[in-house]
Design an enzyme around this catalytic site. Structure first.
Site, mmCIF file in Angstrom:
data_model
loop_
_atom_site.group_PDB
_atom_site.id
_atom_site.type_symbol
_atom_site.label_atom_id
_atom_site.label_comp_id
_atom_site.label_asym_id
_atom_site.label_seq_id
_atom_site.Cartn_x
_atom_site.Cartn_y
_atom_site.Cartn_z
ATOM 1 N N ALA A 2 20.756 -43.916 -33.993
ATOM 2 C CA ALA A 2 20.785 -44.805 -32.813
ATOM 3 C C ALA A 2 21.804 -45.905 -33.106
ATOM 4 O O ALA A 2 21.521 -46.882 -33.784
ATOM 5 C CB ALA A 2 19.397 -45.399 -32.589
ATOM 6 N N GLU A 4 17.934 -51.594 -32.691
ATOM 7 C CA GLU A 4 16.673 -51.860 -31.976
ATOM 8 C C GLU A 4 16.908 -52.705 -30.724
ATOM 9 O O GLU A 4 17.860 -53.479 -30.659
ATOM 10 C CB GLU A 4 15.719 -52.633 -32.904
ATOM 11 C CG GLU A 4 15.277 -51.883 -34.139
ATOM 12 C CD GLU A 4 14.432 -52.773 -35.081
ATOM 13 O OE1 GLU A 4 14.104 -52.306 -36.177
ATOM 14 O OE2 GLU A 4 14.123 -53.929 -34.690
ATOM 15 N N ASP A 56 1.947 -47.127 -31.161
ATOM 16 C CA ASP A 56 2.530 -48.323 -31.782
ATOM 17 C C ASP A 56 3.835 -48.680 -31.083
ATOM 18 O O ASP A 56 4.824 -49.023 -31.717
ATOM 19 C CB ASP A 56 2.761 -48.089 -33.284
ATOM 20 C CG ASP A 56 3.029 -49.401 -34.020
ATOM 21 O OD1 ASP A 56 3.545 -49.351 -35.145
ATOM 22 O OD2 ASP A 56 2.736 -50.469 -33.437
#
Ligand SMILES: O=C(O)[C@@H]1CCC(=O)N(CCc2ccc(Cl)cc2)[C@H]1c1ccccc1Cl
Length: 356
Positions: free
Chosen positions: A124, A128, A167
């Protein structure tokens, strides 16, 4: 293939069916197939490296888990489940063409050596989501609608595969090179009893009974006389700020547990902080169980209404909780006025709004 005839020493004849050759699997990779670069993530028993496949030049994120750490942290069940869930998400033909299948890290391969397990995952490129929320303080409504919309479509896909993440939080929502989401970290996820998802009700049907042997301290049980075994069975707890009340009160998780987390994430995108906050995890748990949170001044009224309909203590009463029994989409959430004008099924093809 016809079973072949064999001869036993005593002259009796036996028939054995030769085992069919296994379907052609690509040859198992090894660490030597990759050049390992910088560390891009750390966990309690894993380190994620940026790596390049020496044959194809392709970049991957390789999650390396130390076996002795896994054993010490009692995470063997988690690790095996993470692999099963990643395999399901990567290979499931079930809804493969659905828009939501784009929003997950894919598992390219796994292998192991004496000390470690290796997961070769999608890289990725933009990391984040959390730092983007923190950098700008909070998202504008357009960014919030786009990114929470992509998360909703991802949850539709995940829940239709009978998987709950358990989560979900901004740290587990990664961004690809085009700034679309890639949800990762399935170490806490649960594969529900097979069969079509049924709406969560106050009875625990089609929900996850946790038998993890993880080491997180058992949650404060609503019934202190609860049998220790029962407490141990439900010992899983996600990340404090985003954990749903049902996971704390020793009940079992359901897809609606991820909808609670979505409510927390929408709140955080608009305000810059999660709704339930304290320096003490125990205080956070108390606030969640008492639904003790408030909206800052200027919070978008439509977003507020959506959050209030997701942060509901009874999982079966959360917006969308009844939807998947009759539809592959969270229609009740898609049709909320906050999302007016959003075309959920083409989000993955659109250019994401600039975050500023
Ligand atoms: O479950 C699987 O699909 C395989 C099956 C074969 C195998 O041995 N493993 C490793 C199992 C394992 C898990 C934890 C520890 Cl500490 C040691 C071994 C599993 C495995 C291999 C590589 C990477 C991850 C996993 Cl779970």
């Amino acid at each position: 293939m016809a079973p072949s005839e064999g001869k036993k020493l005593n002259g009796a004849t036996t028939t054995t069916t030769p085992t069919p050759s296994p379907p052609t699997q690509p040859p198992k990779k090894s660490p030597n197939d990759f050049i390992f670069g910088k560390v891009i993530g750390e966990g309690s028993f894993s380190t994620v490296y940026l790596a390049k496949d020496i044959h194809t030049g392709k970049e991957y994120a390789i999650k390396v888990c130390e076996k002795h750490h896994i054993i010490r942290e009692r995470k063997t069940v988690h690790v095996k489940r993470e692999k099963d869930v990643l395999n399901l998400l990567t290979h499931s033909s079930f809804y493969a063409a659905r828009p939501g299948s784009n929003f997950f890290l894919k598992l390219s391969s796994t292998f192991q050596d004496l000390e470690r397990l290796y997961f070769v995952l999608t890289y990725a490129k933009n990391g984040e989501l959390l730092p983007y929320i923190n950098k700008v303080g909070s998202f504008d409504v357009e960014c919030t609608r786009f990114y929470s919309g992509e998360i909703l479509v991802a949850l539709e896909h995940l829940h239709r595969l009978n998987i709950i993440h358990r989560d979900l939080k901004p740290e587990n929502i990664l961004l690809d090179e085009n700034m679309h989401i890639l949800i990762g970290d399935f170490g806490s996820s649960k594969i529900l009893n097979q069969g079509p998802p049924s709406p969560p009700s106050s009875q625990t049907n089609n929900t996850a009974n946790d038998t993890d042997d993880d080491n997180s301290s058992p949650p404060p049980s609503s019934n202190p006389m609860q049998a220790p075994r029962e407490r141990r069975r439900n010992s899983f707890v996600g990340t404090a700020q985003y954990v749903s009340p049902e996971l704390l009160s020793d009940k079992t998780a359901s897809p609606a547990s991820d909808l609670w987390a979505l409510g927390c994430i929408v709140y955080q995108m608009i305000s810059g902080l999660p709704p339930f906050r304290s320096r003490s995890e125990y205080i956070i748990f108390q606030k969640i169980l008492k639904l003790e949170y408030e909206f800052p001044n200027g919070f978008s009224p439509l977003a507020r209404d959506l959050v209030e309909k997701l942060l509901v203590l009874d999982p079966s009463q959360r917006l969308g909780a009844q939807d998947l029994a009759a539809s592959p989409r969270y229609d009740s959430i898609r049709s909320h006025p906050f999302y007016k004008g959003i075309d959920f099924d083409t989000l993955h093809k659109r250019t994401p709004p600039t975050i500023y």
